[in-house]
Design an enzyme around this catalytic site. Structure first.
Site, PDB file in Angstrom:
ATOM      1  N   SER A  65      -9.869   4.041  -3.381  1.00 15.34           N
ATOM      2  CA  SER A  65      -8.710   4.462  -4.154  1.00 15.34           C
ATOM      3  C   SER A  65      -9.128   5.609  -5.076  1.00 15.34           C
ATOM      4  CB  SER A  65      -8.131   3.268  -4.907  1.00 15.34           C
ATOM      5  OG  SER A  65      -6.842   3.526  -5.400  1.00 15.34           O
ATOM      6  N   TRP A  66      -8.940   5.494  -6.395  1.00 13.12           N
ATOM      7  CA  TRP A  66      -9.457   6.524  -7.303  1.00 13.12           C
ATOM      8  C   TRP A  66     -10.964   6.686  -7.144  1.00 13.12           C
ATOM      9  CZ3 TRP A  66      -9.358  10.659 -10.085  1.00 13.12           C
ATOM     10  CH2 TRP A  66     -10.366  10.894 -11.037  1.00 13.12           C
ATOM     11  N   GLY A  68      -8.699   2.951 -10.015  1.00 16.16           N
ATOM     12  CA  GLY A  68      -7.840   3.178 -11.172  1.00 16.16           C
ATOM     13  C   GLY A  68      -7.192   4.558 -11.096  1.00 16.16           C
ATOM     14  N   HIS A 122      -3.894  -2.123   0.778  1.00 22.94           N
ATOM     15  CA  HIS A 122      -4.742  -1.269  -0.049  1.00 22.94           C
ATOM     16  C   HIS A 122      -5.997  -1.960  -0.568  1.00 22.94           C
ATOM     17  CE1 HIS A 122      -5.686   2.019  -2.760  1.00 22.94           C
ATOM     18  NE2 HIS A 122      -5.706   1.192  -3.796  1.00 22.94           N
ATOM     19  N   ASP A 149      -1.461   0.438   3.966  1.00 24.27           N
ATOM     20  CA  ASP A 149      -1.773   0.724   2.565  1.00 24.27           C
ATOM     21  C   ASP A 149      -0.565   1.450   1.964  1.00 24.27           C
ATOM     22  OD1 ASP A 149      -2.699   1.724   0.123  1.00 24.27           O
ATOM     23  OD2 ASP A 149      -4.701   2.151   0.898  1.00 24.27           O
TER      24      ASP A 149
END
Length: 324
Positions: free
Chosen positions: A121-122, A54, A303, A275
């Site tokens: 990711s986050w 996120g 991704h 990605d």
């Protein structure tokens, strides 16, 4: 999407809600945060913490399946304002330092000394922020789709993706009037924080649909649909925009400047070659700054953690830590 290379579905053996404020209220009279958490697998196994992306995306049942339940004591939680944590989409008292402290609160609550961190990711950003703050509590890191929270990475998401996904970007940009498109982040944040549900939900669906469309190498209606669900869309879009507007609440010098704190920590980095949400440059720079890291580039992936090559590489990375 076939997922036979993941471990079978499994239910938690323990779940709970952990209050994160004993005062009963957040700042400015806002409600206090309550964290949803769960444990899966072997209660006496090696601890591993799953950190969702996120910010604001929340965790799901499929995320339990990256870990052999016979070996790992898997801890999963929804970060402030996300998923099953309450209140959904709450921005007050919601920053990276808050989340780092929440992880420590959960670790102490569960009586865990050290754990492996698993985040994409986050989730990779938060794993690095936590590991740099508490290196002695980290047994290792498995990171995917590296995001270092720098200005150029945020700008790429907001504008640069137009070069590869012009149709998805056009829908994203056209949600706001032409005169506001020079500051898409500000335009979206105003709508995402508007008290009127018809306004903030429409913006949340547009933002989340854009991210879902750009997250896989090949079109994946399943991925787009998971992003577009109202509950996940609101947490993802509102909290992500809030964090972007505050430079991810990271130190001015950035995460790479703190990598000396992790010189003794082993890491596996998995990166999709194509990605587009978090381009590979960041993963390569992180690997260069981390002598104990092993970088695996998946040649036919974007991704998403659930693309075939990425999920296979992630399971293999976790298994390598099991054998250490």
């Amino acid at each position: 999407m076939p997922r036979g290379d993941l471990f079978p579905d499994i239910a938690p053996y323990e779940t709970g809600l952990l209050p994160l404020s004993h005062s009963g209220h957040g700042t400015a009279g806002g409600p206090s945060h309550v964290m949803y958490w769960e444990q899966v697998g072997n209660p006496r196994g090696q601890p591993v913490l799953f950190l969702h992306g996120g910010p604001g995306a929340g965790a799901g049942a499929v995320h339990r399946r990256f870990f052999d339940p016979q070996h790992w004591r898997v801890v999963i939680f929804d970060q402030r304002g996300a998923g099953r944590s309450r209140p959904l989409g709450e921005l007050r008292e919601n920053s990276t330092p808050h989340l780092v402290q929440d992880i420590e609160t959960l670790r102490r609550f569960l009586g865990i000394d050290r754990w492996l961190l698993f985040g994409g990711s986050w989730g990779s950003t938060l794993a690095l922020a936590y590991a740099q703050a508490h290196p002695d509590r980290v047994a290792g890191c498995v990171l995917r789709g590296v995001f270092l929270g720098r200005d150029d990475e945020v700008d790429w998401f907001l504008y640069g993706l137009k070069r590869v996904f012009p149709d998805a970007w056009a829908s994203f940009a056209e949600h706001v009037p032409a005169e506001e498109r020079g500051d898409l982040l500000g335009a979206y944040l105003r709508r995402l924080t508007d008290p009127e549900p018809s306004v903030h939900m429409a913006a949340a669906r547009s933002w989340s649909n854009y991210e879902g469309l750009c997250s896989t190498l090949l079109p994946s209606p399943e991925t787009v649909a998971s992003f577009a669900q109202d509950r996940s869309a609101l947490g993802l879009a509102r909290i992500e925009a809030h964090y972007f507007a505050h430079k991810l609440f990271l130190p001015p010098e950035g995460l790479l400047a703190g990598m000396h704190r992790l010189a003794h920590v082993g890491a596996e980095i998995v990166q999709g070659r194509y990605d587009m949400v978090c381009p590979p440059t960041s993963a390569f720079e992180l690997a260069e700054a981390w002598p104990m890291a092993r970088l695996t580039v998946v040649p036919d992936a974007g991704h998403s953690a659930l693309e075939p090559g990425v999920r296979t590489a992630l399971v293999s990375a976790v298994e390598r830590f099991r054998r250490r």
